[in-house]
Scaffold this active site. Structure first.
Site, PDB file in Angstrom:
ATOM      1  CD  GLU A  51      11.553  -3.565  -4.115  1.00 33.41           C
ATOM      2  OE1 GLU A  51      11.168  -2.429  -3.751  1.00 33.41           O
ATOM      3  OE2 GLU A  51      11.064  -4.628  -3.678  1.00 33.41           O
ATOM      4  CG  HIS A  81       7.217  -4.541  -5.198  1.00 26.52           C
ATOM      5  ND1 HIS A  81       6.445  -4.780  -4.089  1.00 26.52           N
ATOM      6  CD2 HIS A  81       6.963  -5.565  -6.060  1.00 26.52           C
ATOM      7  CE1 HIS A  81       5.757  -5.898  -4.261  1.00 26.52           C
ATOM      8  NE2 HIS A  81       6.049  -6.398  -5.457  1.00 26.52           N
ATOM      9  CB  ALA A 116      -0.938  -0.013   1.205  1.00 27.38           C
ATOM     10  NE  ARG A 117       6.124  -0.057   3.542  1.00 26.76           N
ATOM     11  CZ  ARG A 117       6.617  -0.553   4.668  1.00 26.76           C
ATOM     12  NH1 ARG A 117       6.251  -0.031   5.828  1.00 26.76           N
ATOM     13  NH2 ARG A 117       7.466  -1.564   4.647  1.00 26.76           N
ATOM     14  CD  GLU A 118       6.196  -1.320  -2.115  1.00 25.89           C
ATOM     15  OE1 GLU A 118       5.917  -1.790  -3.240  1.00 25.89           O
ATOM     16  OE2 GLU A 118       6.737  -1.997  -1.217  1.00 25.89           O
TER      17      GLU A 118
END
Length: 422
Positions: free
Chosen positions: A385, A309, A180-182
């Site tokens: 990432e 991500h 969620a925080r990405e």
């Protein structure tokens, strides 16, 4: 969402909205402590003794510890790491979050363009944007309500195709915001969708890609968690599904896929950020995504799956569950990863490391990449990432969105051109 709208309209038909999280991170610091053989155990003890949250936990020597330190623990923490190297990522995390969450609220019906990528946005504005974007390209795309989250939110998708019509070619699937925080992953996957649609028949490489593949973009895999980061806790990671007989809700959806589900790369503790769930594949959103991927695969197979991500600037291949096993397609995965990283770096000079997940970042069980490759038989399964390497971490300033999108598009185009060449 609690928001405050400015009175002045901006030139891009947006207004500024400041979103305030009820969890106040004012005075919190995020500190990076590089580890080595002589201090890794002590850093782990400090994290445990002071009950500190981490953005990156140092499982072994040589890994950075990115540690969230509340005001009440700063003195004790600094005393404990005295003599160690450290880097301040956020001097005041609350201030950084406040700066990041000054949203530009989207005006529904506004023709989507580059201005969208100058700010982060609310969940509902993302839905409006995706619908409006698709509305500009009705003959070669569709907006899809792919299913519902545990709390009933739409899991949105854009389906893009070229010559031959929809469902006529092998598929490419892009996932964003499973954690969620990405937030940067939401914006970058939408940047990819916007570019593939708006540059078709204008850019030869993009036209070729869209003509050769059936493309599915899922920008918000975890809508409940994403919405929660905007209303309650900016650093929430999991979904919001309750856990029976446990005080902590949520599953780490990228530890919940039903393949190699149990192992050191996930947790059985419901309060852990890497909680795998009570059963393999029991996450509401995972059930939705597995059903969608199986349906998409039933047409002409899935040529590539990429799960986006943040953070770390990495582009990785299977496996996550094992640091010694390699798939038969390992050489091809490594080749394409290098092509992606080289083309990405050519845009803004951003360096990416490549390699298998377990060896490059850490061991992961029940992840999307291994599941897609081994269960769904996706030909190429990869994960990224995105920016940065830790200067700002999950709370990445909005001025990083466009350059992140530009370089990721370049890497993706180069990689898919290589797939087309064979």
């Amino acid at each position: 969402m609690r928001s405050v709208l400015s009175l002045a309209l901006l030139a891009a038909n947006v207004v500024t909205a400041a979103v305030v999280s009820p969890f106040d991170y004012s005075g919190y610091k995020v500190i990076r402590v590089p580890t080595q053989k002589d201090n890794v155990k002590e850093v782990q003890r400090i994290i445990t003794d002071l009950n500190l949250d981490t953005w990156k936990y140092p499982k072994s020597e040589g890994q950075n510890a990115d540690i969230v330190v509340p005001p009440s623990q700063i003195t004790s923490f600094m005393e404990r790491i005295s003599g160690m190297s450290m880097e301040m990522m956020h001097e005041d995390l609350g201030m950084s979050i406040s700066n990041e969450t000054s949203f530009e609220a989207y005006s529904a019906g506004y023709a989507p363009d580059i201005n969208w990528f100058k700010s982060y946005h609310s969940y509902q504005d993302h839905i409006s944007y995706l619908q409006d974007l698709q509305g500009l390209f009705r003959t070669r795309s569709e907006y899809v309500d792919a299913g519902k989250s545990h709390e009933g939110r739409t899991i949105p998708a854009l389906h893009i195709w070229g010559s031959g019509g929809k469902n006529s070619k092998p598929a490419i699937i892009f996932h964003g915001t499973i954690h969620a925080r990405e937030w940067i992953t939401t914006m970058v996957t939408e940047y990819l969708a916007w570019s593939l649609l708006s540059q078709y028949n204008k850019n030869a490489d993009i036209t070729s890609i869209v003509d050769n593949f059936d493309i599915w973009v899922f920008p918000i895999v975890n809508p409940d968690g994403f919405a929660f980061t905007q209303t309650s806790n900016r650093l929430w990671r999991k979904n919001r599904q309750p856990n029976p007989n446990a005080r902590c809700p949520g599953r780490d959806l990228n530890r919940n896929y039903p393949y190699q589900w149990v192992g050191p790369g996930s947790s059985s503790n419901p309060c852990s950020d890497t909680y795998r769930g009570a059963q393999p594949g029991d996450g509401t959103e995972i059930k939705v995504h597995i059903a969608n991927m199986k349906r998409i695969a039933s047409y002409h197979g899935i040529a590539m799956f990429v799960d986006w991500h943040s953070y770390g600037q990495l582009f990785m291949s299977p496996y996550g569950y094992s640091c010694t096993a390699r798939p038969p397609t390992d050489a091809r995965h490594q080749e394409l990863s290098r092509i992606f990283a080289q083309a990405l770096r050519a845009v803004h000079g951003t360096p990416y490391r490549t390699g298998p997940i377990c060896n490059t970042i850490y061991q992961v069980n029940g992840d999307s990449v291994d599941y897609a490759l081994e269960v769904l038989k996706v030909k190429l399964s990869l994960t990224a990432e995105l920016r940065d390497t830790g200067a700002r971490g999950f709370v990445l300033p909005a001025d990083q969105i466009v350059p992140s999108g530009e370089e990721t598009l370049a890497g993706t185009v180069a990689m898919l051109k290589a797939v087309i060449r064979g």
